[in-house]
Enzyme design. Structure first.
Site, short mmCIF file in Angstrom:
data_model
loop_
_atom_site.label_atom_id
_atom_site.label_comp_id
_atom_site.label_asym_id
_atom_site.label_seq_id
_atom_site.Cartn_x
_atom_site.Cartn_y
_atom_site.Cartn_z
N ASP A 139 49.65 34.64 30.59
CA ASP A 139 49.68 33.15 30.76
C ASP A 139 48.37 32.72 30.07
O ASP A 139 48.68 31.39 29.17
CB ASP A 139 49.34 32.72 32.20
CG ASP A 139 49.76 31.26 32.45
OD1 ASP A 139 50.28 30.70 31.61
OD2 ASP A 139 49.08 30.73 33.43
N CYS A 199 66.58 20.75 41.66
CA CYS A 199 65.04 20.37 41.25
C CYS A 199 64.43 19.24 40.68
O CYS A 199 63.39 18.77 40.85
CB CYS A 199 64.78 21.71 40.21
SG CYS A 199 65.88 21.71 38.69
N CYS A 203 61.86 15.97 42.57
CA CYS A 203 60.47 15.71 41.74
C CYS A 203 59.97 14.41 42.49
O CYS A 203 60.83 13.34 42.05
CB CYS A 203 60.68 15.59 40.47
SG CYS A 203 59.05 15.27 39.68
N CYS A 219 53.80 15.11 35.92
CA CYS A 219 53.79 16.16 36.77
C CYS A 219 52.74 16.33 37.78
O CYS A 219 51.46 16.14 37.32
CB CYS A 219 54.13 17.41 36.19
SG CYS A 219 54.09 18.99 37.00
N CYS A 246 52.23 21.49 42.70
CA CYS A 246 53.25 20.86 43.45
C CYS A 246 54.36 21.91 43.27
O CYS A 246 54.76 22.56 42.29
CB CYS A 246 53.64 19.60 42.81
SG CYS A 246 55.14 18.87 43.52
N CYS A 249 59.96 21.07 43.07
CA CYS A 249 61.04 21.55 42.30
C CYS A 249 61.32 22.93 42.39
O CYS A 249 62.39 23.49 42.29
CB CYS A 249 60.82 21.39 40.66
SG CYS A 249 59.29 22.10 39.86
N CYS A 253 65.12 25.01 44.54
CA CYS A 253 66.21 25.84 43.64
C CYS A 253 67.02 26.62 44.76
O CYS A 253 66.58 27.30 45.76
CB CYS A 253 65.46 26.64 42.97
SG CYS A 253 66.65 27.69 41.98
#
Length: 378
Positions: A139, A199, A203, A219, A246, A249, A253
């Protein structure tokens, strides 16, 4: 089977077995040139300004878009996935305004450290077995892990731009091991989103200008983690009690219901981070913040930005019981904290009481805090 193919098969079997032994739920392999569309998509994302203040994305664009630029000798990319799916719907806490919602991924030790540690173990044994060079990334390095994971077959990038797996839903930590060894490749996963837009509709801030496109500036994860300074006024009420990240989203799913049970080595959330009280979090000074979030990814945003977020949640709670704590924080050394305390108080106090409080406030010279007083109508 040719000698070269046999060697590739044996090394592939070895790395898969090592990944499974260390608790990774998925392990697939691709090549560094398997994401030809990634550079153009990244360029469009940056050109639209969707990255907000994340300048490091521009600075690392060339290396991020092409794994070969990051390391020219790489022949194979091993992608691993670790399930971190919650045991409950993380959105349930949104109906508890006195509690603070921390994103599921951040409720335990920093996953960067955990996954990188496990990958290094695999890399060490693999290098000794193969006699090849290896590098591991998690990452923080300029690696486009989600497109590579899709190319390797771990899942596909859903309409929310996150990876979705048919076996683990939307809850996967990703890591990669680059190697000079030639390994057996897996097939890319195809998109299984179909006409679903759960998703996108979930939001709170409409951060998706179109399917498969994210405007990070809208976001909540970006606003509460990456964004410095005051949180834009238009998003504060939408944030609710989400104080770090958050999950809306991801949690929406439908593929989550097909997720396989996690391995015994799955990271378990700290009980005290599942539903921490806003009242407690408002008491944290720098030392207490560092102690409470020791080893957690939350620690990286620092106490001031974190308490700023908690004050937004307090202001959205409608609970007058937070007024005294907010008044104390309105005298804080940090302008980010003072400013958001002003906003919270303007929402928790009745107008006459707030005006009287404002009239007796101490002098203020920070422009952002003064702006908050103007927004509050004082």
């Amino acid at each position: 089977m040719a000698k070269k193919e046999l060697r590739a098969r044996k090394l592939t079997d070895f790395v898969r077995a090592e990944a499974a032994a260390l608790g990774f739920d998925l392990c697939r392999i691709t090549t560094p040139d398997s994401i030809p569309l990634a550079p153009e998509r990244l360029r469009e994302f940056l050109a639209n300004g969707f990255h907000g203040t994340m300048g490091w994305m521009e600075e690392t664009e060339e290396r991020r878009a092409n794994p070969k630029t990051l390391w020219g000798d790489v022949r194979s990319v091993v992608m691993v996935g670790l399930n971190y799916g919650p045991d409950e719907d993380p959105r349930d806490i949104l109906g508890k305004p006195d509690k603070a919602a921390i994103s599921v991924y951040a409720r335990n030790r920093d996953y960067h450290d955990i996954i990188k540690g496990r990958l290094k173990e695999i890399a060490t044994r693999f290098a000794a077995r193969a006699g090849e060079d290896v590098k591991v990334f998690v990452d923080t390095a300029p690696v486009m892990e989600k497109p590579l994971a899709e190319a390797a077959g771990l899942g596909w990038q859903g309409k929310h731009t996150n990876l979705v797996s048919r076996t683990h839903g939307a809850w996967l930590f990703l890591g990669s091991m680059f190697t000079t060894a030639e390994l057996c490749l897996d097939e890319a996963e195809r998109d299984h989103c179909g006409s679903c837009r759960a998703c996108l509709d979930a939001c709170p801030t409409n951060a998706f200008p179109a399917p498969y496109k994210l405007d990070a500036r809208r976001c909540i994860s970006y606003l509460t983690i990456e964004h410095k300074g005051p949180i834009p006024f238009e998003f504060r009420q939408m944030i609710g009690n989400r104080i770090y990240g958050c999950d809306d989203c991801l949690a929406a799913c439908p593929w989550n219901k097909f997720a396989a049970s996690a391995s015994e080595m799955k990271l378990q959330a700290r009980e005290d981070l599942k539903e921490p009280s806003i009242a407690f979090l408002l008491t944290l000074d720098d030392a207490a913040f560092r102690t409470f979030f020791s080893g957690s990814p939350v620690k990286r945003i620092g106490r001031n930005r974190f308490v700023r977020n908690v004050l937004v949640a307090a202001g959205n709670s409608g609970d007058a019981g937070f007024i005294d704590q907010c008044k104390a924080l309105a005298q804080d050394a940090s302008p980010d904290v003072r400013g958001m305390a002003v906003w919270a108080l303007s929402r928790l106090m009745d107008r006459p009481s707030f005006n009287a409080y404002a009239a007796a406030r101490p002098p203020e010279d920070d422009s952002d805090v003064l702006e908050e007083w103007l927004i509050a109508g004082v």
